[in-house]
Scaffold this active site. Sequence first.
Site, PDB file in Angstrom:
ATOM      1  N   ASP A  36       0.878  -1.149   0.000  1.00 46.56           N
ATOM      2  CA  ASP A  36       0.000   0.000   0.000  1.00 46.56           C
ATOM      3  C   ASP A  36       0.930   1.217   0.000  1.00 46.56           C
ATOM      4  OD1 ASP A  36      -2.219   1.650   0.376  1.00 46.56           O
ATOM      5  OD2 ASP A  36      -2.132   1.479   2.557  1.00 46.56           O
ATOM      6  N   ASP A  38       0.057   4.914   1.513  1.00 44.11           N
ATOM      7  CA  ASP A  38      -0.024   5.750   2.718  1.00 44.11           C
ATOM      8  C   ASP A  38       0.213   4.929   3.980  1.00 44.11           C
ATOM      9  OD1 ASP A  38      -0.857   8.318   1.532  1.00 44.11           O
ATOM     10  OD2 ASP A  38      -2.583   7.143   0.861  1.00 44.11           O
TER      11      ASP A  38
END
Length: 486
Positions: A36, A38
Site C-alpha cells: 500500500d 499511505d
Amino acid sequence: PKKYLIPVISANSVNPDTIFANNEMSLRDIEIYGFDYDYTLAFYSSHLHTLIFNIARDILITNHRYPEGLRKYEYIPNFAVRGLHYDVQKALLMKIDAFHYIQLGTVYRGLHPVSDEEVIAMYEGSHVPLEIMSDFYGKSSHGHTMKQFMDIFSLPEMTLLSCVNDFFMRHNIDYEPVHLYKDVKEAIRDVHVKGIMYRAVEADIGKYICYGEQSHAVLKKLSEQGKKMFLITNSPFDFVDRGMNYIVGKDWRDLFDVVIVQADKPSFFNDRRKPFRRVTDRGALLWDRIHRLEKGQIYKQGNLYEFLRLTGWRGSKVLYFGDHIYSDLADLTLKHGWRTGAIIPELRKEIKIMNTEQYVHMMTWLQALTGLIEQMQVHRDPASQAVVGEWIKERETKDIFNAQFGSLFRTYHNPTYFSRRLSRFADIYMASISCLLDYDFQHTFFPRRTPLQHESPFWPEHSPAGLDVSSQLHRTKEREEDRVQK
C-alpha cells in the site's frame, strides 16, 4: 516479590524494530512483494492530522452551517488511539475488547469520560451484542450503530467528532448525533476526495512526509534480490508520484512491476466488475482494453481477480503490506491465500514504554497482585474481603500508554478488538517496513508459542517467585518472534 523479579525482565526488553509473527512464514517462499502507499511506504508527520482536522472543521462551518464557535477547537494530538468504536446513536467513543466488552473508564462523550455507572445503565452492563457491532470491514450499516475506526487517517476524524460533541453539549444545543456523525464523516471524506489534502501535502512535502530513506532502502534491497514488486493504493497518481519522487527519487517506477492507483480498496478485492484503465504521465485516462499489466505504466481502478489473471501471481508466493487491517489485509488472507504484513506505526511508541522500568515494575506488580487476589478470594471474612477489594481496584490502574484510552493492543487485561483482528488477518506485523532491513530473505518467522490456559501448569517456569515473567510482557494472542541478532 517485586525486588528480585526485575532483573529477569529487564534483560528481556523488546527491540522496537522486531518483526512479530502471528503465523509461521518464511521469506524464502516469497517471490512477490506488494505495498500500500499511505502509512506503508510513506509515513506522515503529525502536521498531517492537524491539517485534516482543520480543513474538515472549516468544511463543517462553511458547507454544513455548523456554529462559528467550533473554530476555537484545535487538533488534540494524543486524544484518541486507533481501533476505537463509536456509538453513532449515543455519540460515545470507547474501547472494546476481543470479547465485545467495553473497557470501563474509556468511554468518552465529547472530550469527557462517562462514569462507569452511566455506561452500565446505558448498555445494561458492559457487553456490546454482535448485531450492533460494525460489520467485517468496520463499516456500520443495517442498523449497526457501532463504527470502528481502523486506519491512521481516522485519528483526526475521532478527535473532530469528540470536539463537535463537546461544543454542542457545552452550549446545551439539542442535536441529532446521527446527523453529526454523517456530517463529520462527509467533511473528512471531502478533505481526501476533493484533493484538498493532496494539494497541501504536494505543496510542502518535507513538512508532511517523514523518513523516506528507509522505505527506499527496503525497495532497493528487494529489487537487488530479484523480487517482483507492486503498489496498490487508493491515492491518486500525482500525489503518489510526488511522494515517491521525494522518498525514492525520479526513477521510483523502475522498481515496481505493476503500479495501481485509485484502486478503491476494499472493493478492489471483492468487486469483479471494474476493469483496469491506463493513465498517461499527464494523468489522462486511455480507453484501450488492458491485456497485460506492463512495467513502467500506471493503472487505475481494476479489481484483484483481473490482477491475478493478468499477472498469474497467486497465493503464498505473494506478501502484501498495508496499514488497514480490514481493507488492506482481510480479503487477501481469507479469500486469496496471500501472506500479509500489517504496518502498525504505533508499535514503536508502545514498545518503548514497555521497555521502561516503570512499565516493568507495574506489570510485575499486576501479575503478583492477580496471584494474591486469586489465592485470597476464598477467605470470606470482612477484613480479607476488604483487602481483596482494594487489590482489585489497584489492578485496574490507569494506562500509561494513552491517558484516555490506553494501549492499542490491550484493554486492562484482555486483548482489544483491534488485536484480535490483527492476529487473524496479519501473518506478520511490525512498526514500519524498514524493519525488513534487519532480516535476510531466507528468514523464517516463528510465532512465540504461548501457553493455552489449560497448558500453563506444564509450562517451564522462569522466575523464582513462580511467575512466568519472561512471557509476562507478551502474554496475549499477539505472539511474538525473537529478534535474530546478526
